[in-house]
Write a protein that holds these residues in place. Structure first.
Motif, PDB file in Angstrom:
ATOM      1  N   PRO A 131       0.595  -1.167   0.018  1.00 52.25           N
ATOM      2  CA  PRO A 131      -0.031  -0.014  -0.088  1.00 52.25           C
ATOM      3  C   PRO A 131       0.670   1.286   0.019  1.00 52.25           C
ATOM      4  CG  PRO A 131      -1.006  -1.576   1.453  1.00 52.25           C
ATOM      5  CD  PRO A 131       0.249  -2.199   0.985  1.00 52.25           C
ATOM      6  N   THR A 132       2.118   1.177   0.399  1.00 54.04           N
ATOM      7  CA  THR A 132       2.753   2.436   0.596  1.00 54.04           C
ATOM      8  C   THR A 132       3.907   2.545  -0.473  1.00 54.04           C
ATOM      9  OG1 THR A 132       4.470   1.208   1.964  1.00 54.04           O
ATOM     10  CG2 THR A 132       2.509   2.597   3.160  1.00 54.04           C
ATOM     11  N   ARG A 133       3.952   1.348  -1.229  1.00 54.06           N
ATOM     12  CA  ARG A 133       4.783   1.257  -2.267  1.00 54.06           C
ATOM     13  C   ARG A 133       4.209   0.769  -3.556  1.00 54.06           C
ATOM     14  NH1 ARG A 133      10.156  -1.634  -0.903  1.00 54.06           N
ATOM     15  NH2 ARG A 133       8.821  -3.543  -1.227  1.00 54.06           N
ATOM     16  N   GLN A 134       3.584   1.597  -4.268  1.00 58.98           N
ATOM     17  CA  GLN A 134       2.629   0.984  -5.127  1.00 58.98           C
ATOM     18  C   GLN A 134       3.527   0.988  -6.533  1.00 58.98           C
ATOM     19  OE1 GLN A 134      -0.911   3.232  -5.267  1.00 58.98           O
ATOM     20  NE2 GLN A 134      -1.449   2.659  -3.091  1.00 58.98           N
ATOM     21  N   THR A 135       4.356   1.505  -6.802  1.00 60.40           N
ATOM     22  CA  THR A 135       5.351   1.496  -7.914  1.00 60.40           C
ATOM     23  C   THR A 135       6.570   0.875  -7.684  1.00 60.40           C
ATOM     24  OG1 THR A 135       5.737   3.619  -8.021  1.00 60.40           O
ATOM     25  CG2 THR A 135       4.039   3.184  -9.459  1.00 60.40           C
ATOM     26  N   PRO A 136       6.861  -0.319  -7.223  1.00 64.60           N
ATOM     27  CA  PRO A 136       8.212  -0.634  -7.052  1.00 64.60           C
ATOM     28  C   PRO A 136       9.017  -0.835  -8.202  1.00 64.60           C
ATOM     29  CG  PRO A 136       6.527  -2.618  -6.934  1.00 64.60           C
ATOM     30  CD  PRO A 136       6.024  -1.257  -7.016  1.00 64.60           C
ATOM     31  N   ARG A 137      10.132  -0.104  -8.267  1.00 66.34           N
ATOM     32  CA  ARG A 137      10.706   0.126  -9.412  1.00 66.34           C
ATOM     33  C   ARG A 137      12.078  -0.944  -9.543  1.00 66.34           C
ATOM     34  NH1 ARG A 137      10.186   3.754 -12.769  1.00 66.34           N
ATOM     35  NH2 ARG A 137       8.407   5.147 -12.169  1.00 66.34           N
ATOM     36  N   PHE A 138      11.869  -2.258  -8.823  1.00 61.49           N
ATOM     37  CA  PHE A 138      12.853  -2.951  -8.841  1.00 61.49           C
ATOM     38  C   PHE A 138      12.266  -4.646  -8.891  1.00 61.49           C
ATOM     39  CE2 PHE A 138      11.851  -4.457  -4.543  1.00 61.49           C
ATOM     40  CZ  PHE A 138      11.750  -3.340  -3.992  1.00 61.49           C
ATOM     41  N   ALA A 139      13.047  -5.583  -9.310  1.00 68.03           N
ATOM     42  CA  ALA A 139      12.676  -6.949  -9.328  1.00 68.03           C
ATOM     43  C   ALA A 139      13.682  -7.788  -9.063  1.00 68.03           C
ATOM     44  CB  ALA A 139      12.279  -7.456 -10.759  1.00 68.03           C
ATOM     45  N   GLU A 140      13.574  -8.797  -8.432  1.00 68.55           N
ATOM     46  CA  GLU A 140      14.724  -9.816  -7.893  1.00 68.55           C
ATOM     47  C   GLU A 140      15.166 -10.567  -9.007  1.00 68.55           C
ATOM     48  OE1 GLU A 140      14.013 -11.655  -3.540  1.00 68.55           O
ATOM     49  OE2 GLU A 140      13.021 -12.758  -5.104  1.00 68.55           O
ATOM     50  N   ILE A 141      16.508 -10.846  -8.938  1.00 67.44           N
ATOM     51  CA  ILE A 141      17.018 -11.513 -10.022  1.00 67.44           C
ATOM     52  C   ILE A 141      17.081 -13.124  -9.517  1.00 67.44           C
ATOM     53  CG2 ILE A 141      18.444  -9.682 -11.208  1.00 67.44           C
ATOM     54  CD1 ILE A 141      20.656 -11.530  -9.832  1.00 67.44           C
ATOM     55  N   GLY A 142      17.200 -14.165 -10.467  1.00 67.15           N
ATOM     56  CA  GLY A 142      17.261 -15.373 -10.141  1.00 67.15           C
ATOM     57  C   GLY A 142      18.590 -15.670  -9.288  1.00 67.15           C
ATOM     58  N   THR A 143      18.591 -16.665  -8.326  1.00 66.19           N
ATOM     59  CA  THR A 143      19.845 -17.068  -7.828  1.00 66.19           C
ATOM     60  C   THR A 143      20.643 -18.274  -8.652  1.00 66.19           C
ATOM     61  OG1 THR A 143      19.082 -18.722  -6.348  1.00 66.19           O
ATOM     62  CG2 THR A 143      18.968 -16.621  -5.417  1.00 66.19           C
ATOM     63  N   PRO A 144      21.690 -18.442  -8.549  1.00 59.90           N
ATOM     64  CA  PRO A 144      22.541 -19.246  -9.185  1.00 59.90           C
ATOM     65  C   PRO A 144      22.231 -20.699  -8.939  1.00 59.90           C
ATOM     66  CG  PRO A 144      24.214 -17.946  -7.550  1.00 59.90           C
ATOM     67  CD  PRO A 144      22.940 -17.417  -7.556  1.00 59.90           C
ATOM     68  N   GLY A 145      22.451 -21.591  -9.660  1.00 62.76           N
ATOM     69  CA  GLY A 145      22.339 -23.228  -9.369  1.00 62.76           C
ATOM     70  C   GLY A 145      23.494 -23.476  -8.520  1.00 62.76           C
ATOM     71  N   GLU A 146      23.515 -24.608  -7.982  1.00 60.92           N
ATOM     72  CA  GLU A 146      24.478 -25.134  -7.267  1.00 60.92           C
ATOM     73  C   GLU A 146      25.781 -25.743  -8.021  1.00 60.92           C
ATOM     74  OE1 GLU A 146      22.935 -26.734  -2.897  1.00 60.92           O
ATOM     75  OE2 GLU A 146      22.628 -27.876  -4.636  1.00 60.92           O
ATOM     76  N   GLU A 147      26.893 -25.866  -7.905  1.00 60.75           N
ATOM     77  CA  GLU A 147      28.008 -26.422  -8.867  1.00 60.75           C
ATOM     78  C   GLU A 147      28.901 -26.882  -7.862  1.00 60.75           C
ATOM     79  OE1 GLU A 147      30.213 -23.150 -10.685  1.00 60.75           O
ATOM     80  OE2 GLU A 147      31.016 -24.604 -11.927  1.00 60.75           O
ATOM     81  N   ALA A 148      29.409 -28.291  -8.376  1.00 61.81           N
ATOM     82  CA  ALA A 148      30.157 -28.851  -7.398  1.00 61.81           C
ATOM     83  C   ALA A 148      30.719 -30.059  -8.315  1.00 61.81           C
ATOM     84  CB  ALA A 148      29.666 -29.506  -6.237  1.00 61.81           C
ATOM     85  N   GLU A 149      31.764 -30.639  -7.853  1.00 61.66           N
ATOM     86  CA  GLU A 149      32.472 -31.883  -8.416  1.00 61.66           C
ATOM     87  C   GLU A 149      31.954 -33.068  -7.675  1.00 61.66           C
ATOM     88  OE1 GLU A 149      35.138 -32.420 -10.861  1.00 61.66           O
ATOM     89  OE2 GLU A 149      34.842 -30.715 -11.909  1.00 61.66           O
ATOM     90  N   PHE A 150      31.817 -34.177  -8.269  1.00 66.55           N
ATOM     91  CA  PHE A 150      31.563 -35.394  -7.360  1.00 66.55           C
ATOM     92  C   PHE A 150      32.544 -36.675  -8.017  1.00 66.55           C
ATOM     93  CE2 PHE A 150      27.996 -32.664  -6.921  1.00 66.55           C
ATOM     94  CZ  PHE A 150      27.602 -32.969  -5.427  1.00 66.55           C
ATOM     95  N   ASP A 151      32.997 -37.554  -7.104  1.00 64.93           N
ATOM     96  CA  ASP A 151      33.382 -38.887  -7.359  1.00 64.93           C
ATOM     97  C   ASP A 151      32.272 -39.852  -7.364  1.00 64.93           C
ATOM     98  OD1 ASP A 151      36.180 -38.213  -8.354  1.00 64.93           O
ATOM     99  OD2 ASP A 151      36.280 -37.736  -6.305  1.00 64.93           O
ATOM    100  N   LEU A 152      32.069 -40.473  -8.635  1.00 64.23           N
ATOM    101  CA  LEU A 152      31.049 -41.692  -8.582  1.00 64.23           C
ATOM    102  C   LEU A 152      32.049 -42.935  -8.308  1.00 64.23           C
ATOM    103  CD1 LEU A 152      28.824 -40.661 -11.323  1.00 64.23           C
ATOM    104  CD2 LEU A 152      28.868 -39.927  -8.951  1.00 64.23           C
ATOM    105  N   ARG A 153      31.483 -43.956  -7.814  1.00 63.79           N
ATOM    106  CA  ARG A 153      32.148 -45.182  -7.406  1.00 63.79           C
ATOM    107  C   ARG A 153      31.227 -46.263  -7.213  1.00 63.79           C
ATOM    108  NH1 ARG A 153      37.179 -47.214  -4.024  1.00 63.79           N
ATOM    109  NH2 ARG A 153      37.287 -49.034  -5.302  1.00 63.79           N
ATOM    110  N   LEU A 154      31.367 -47.440  -8.169  1.00 64.02           N
ATOM    111  CA  LEU A 154      30.298 -48.287  -8.445  1.00 64.02           C
ATOM    112  C   LEU A 154      30.840 -49.504  -7.573  1.00 64.02           C
ATOM    113  CD1 LEU A 154      27.755 -49.691  -9.364  1.00 64.02           C
ATOM    114  CD2 LEU A 154      29.086 -50.461 -11.400  1.00 64.02           C
ATOM    115  N   LYS A 155      29.872 -49.895  -6.614  1.00 66.20           N
ATOM    116  CA  LYS A 155      30.282 -51.135  -5.811  1.00 66.20           C
ATOM    117  C   LYS A 155      29.321 -52.247  -6.332  1.00 66.20           C
ATOM    118  CE  LYS A 155      32.929 -49.215  -2.191  1.00 66.20           C
ATOM    119  NZ  LYS A 155      33.135 -49.327  -0.615  1.00 66.20           N
ATOM    120  N   LEU A 156      29.571 -53.471  -6.832  1.00 66.32           N
ATOM    121  CA  LEU A 156      28.793 -54.381  -7.177  1.00 66.32           C
ATOM    122  C   LEU A 156      27.851 -54.866  -6.253  1.00 66.32           C
ATOM    123  CD1 LEU A 156      30.696 -56.519  -9.899  1.00 66.32           C
ATOM    124  CD2 LEU A 156      28.940 -54.524 -10.396  1.00 66.32           C
ATOM    125  N   LEU A 157      26.489 -55.135  -6.300  1.00 63.38           N
ATOM    126  CA  LEU A 157      25.781 -55.632  -5.449  1.00 63.38           C
ATOM    127  C   LEU A 157      25.345 -56.979  -5.725  1.00 63.38           C
ATOM    128  CD1 LEU A 157      23.296 -52.426  -5.250  1.00 63.38           C
ATOM    129  CD2 LEU A 157      24.935 -53.400  -3.384  1.00 63.38           C
TER     130      LEU A 157
END
Ligand SMILES: Nc1nc2c(ncn2[C@@H]2O[C@H](COP(=O)(O)OP(=O)(O)OP(=O)(O)O)[C@@H](O)[C@H]2O)c(=O)[nH]1
Ligand SMILES: [Mg+2]
Length: 395
Positions: A131-157
């Protein structure tokens, strides 16, 4: 070639930006804010697929990107969610983070692990109207996605795993009791990669048996091929120790392998073992194993050549694999739907887009980190950046 390790790079999708927009109507000079929200960035996840046997696909491709969320637009339009990337991996794949910690164990078909969570979409300016800010002159930007390295290791079942010196007849035994057709030949190290076979019982029960490359003295220190594959034995409930009874004292051969299992550790040396004395067709008198060892739960004398003793061994396997050693039914049903998710790391600050540039709110980082975040948000030289009470120019 069989591949039981891989290193992958995961980059989840960035969230789309919220829109900064005002309604345009005839005769109304300036309508209300109508910028829609950005879409969520796409996750990158692993899914345990029972049809896969190894991790070789990650040799061709090792970087995976979730789709970017679409930007919001005028008239309150929401941006589309970014495409999520599902990577099928064999059941039994374990995932380790950069510090070597096990983050998830995909031990059941259908289990999933989100390795990179997509960024959230930014809110459009419509959401900031009060009600007190009827013309917001800003918008949020998106956040970055997570980024990482992983080691995969297969152990037969596998329920049971065959161990033994090269040439003992492990592959011959597997081909006699299961549907697998491993290569058999008269030289050591015929088997270069693990092979899984399924053994069917008349009552419909099934067991999986793994044939791994032969072990030699020093295997636990990396001699021969053995060490790479000892890890696959870890998950077998029962070890079937195959010995060439025509190749010298069986007890001596047993101890050579036993020493390597103990050196490897991980509890392999305490596992119950079934000993199979093979190639009895080459002997004049029945073989014997002069060893008193409580881990040896059964002893068989067989010939893969003449099939002597094979039906008995095959039947006995079903009684020997510890039926209760697996997870309890309730627990395993749960594990089928086990979904791993990293704990979201909330950003302590927000970047808003304004009509002249950007506004940073919350606990803003300093220096390079801030610059990086702003650049990722699309800031260009000359853009205005509001930081608390200050107004700076982006360089
Ligand atoms: N006479 C005889 N020969 C056998 C018997 N079982 C296996 N063999 C022979 O022994 C050799 C080795 O057999 P494999 O089954 O390849 O042995 P393995 O233990 O899998 O050997 P690696 O894969 O090299 O570790 C082959 O030439 C087989 O034909 C048997 O019961 N009697
Ligand atoms: Mg073999």
């Amino acid at each position: 070639m069989f591949s039981d390790r891989a290193r992958i790079h995961v980059q989840a999708g960035r969230g789309g930006d919220g829109a900064l927009s005002f309604r345009r109507e005839k005769y109304v000079p300036k309508g209300g804010p109508d910028g829609g929200d950005g879409g969520r960035g796409g996750d990158v996840l692993l899914v345990a697929d029972p049809d896969l046997r190894d991790l070789s696909r990650f040799r061709r491709e090792r970087a995976f990107k979730g789709g970017r969320g679409g930007h919001g637009s005028g008239s309150g339009k929401h941006g589309a969610d970014g495409e999520r990337v599902e990577l099928p991996v064999p059941v039994g794949t374990q995932v380790f983070d950069d510090d070597g910690n096990l983050v998830v164990d995909l031990a059941h078909a259908g289990a999933q692990a989100v390795l990179g969570r997509g960024g959230s979409g930014g809110r459009g300016n419509r959401q900031f109207a009060t009600p007190t800010r009827q013309t917001p002159r800003f918008a949020e930007i998106g956040t970055p996605g997570e980024e990482a390295e992983f080691d995969l290791r297969l152990k037969l079942l596998a329920d049971a795993a065959l161990v033994g010196l090269p040439n003992a007849g492990k592959s011959s035994l597997l081909s006699r009791i299961s549907n697998a057709k491993p290569k058999v030949a008269d030289y050591p190290f015929t088997t270069l990669e693990p092979v899984l076979g399924t053994v069917d019982a008349p009552d419909g029960r099934q067991l999986t048996v793994a044939d791994v490359p032969g072990l030699i003295e020093g295997a636990s220190e990396g001699v021969g091929l053995g060490h790479e594959f000892l890890a696959h034995l870890e998950r077998a409930q029962l070890l079937v120790h195959v010995i060439d009874a025509a190749a010298g004292d069986p007890a001596e051969q047993f101890l050579t392998i036993d020493h390597e299992l103990a050196e490897y550790g991980a509890g392999l040396e305490t596992r119950p073992q079934v000993v199979v004395l093979n190639k009895v067709d080459l002997l004049r008198s029945p073989p014997s194993l002069r060893l008193d060892d409580e881990r040896i739960v059964a002893l068989f004398a067989v010939s893969c050549a003449t099939r002597e003793g094979i039906p008995e061994f095959r039947r006995a396997l079903f009684d020997l694999v510890p039926p209760l050693a697996g997870p309890a039914p309730a627990e395993s049903a749960m594990a089928d739907f086990l979904v791993y998710r990293p704990v979201p790391r909330a950003r302590p600050f927000k970047i808003l887009r304004t009509d002249r540039g950007f506004r940073v709110t919350g606990r803003a980082p300093e220096g390079e980190e801030l610059e990086e975040a702003l650049r990722a948000a699309g800031a260009k030289t000359g853009d205005e950046v509001e930081l608390g009470d200050e107004v700076l120019e982006f360089q």
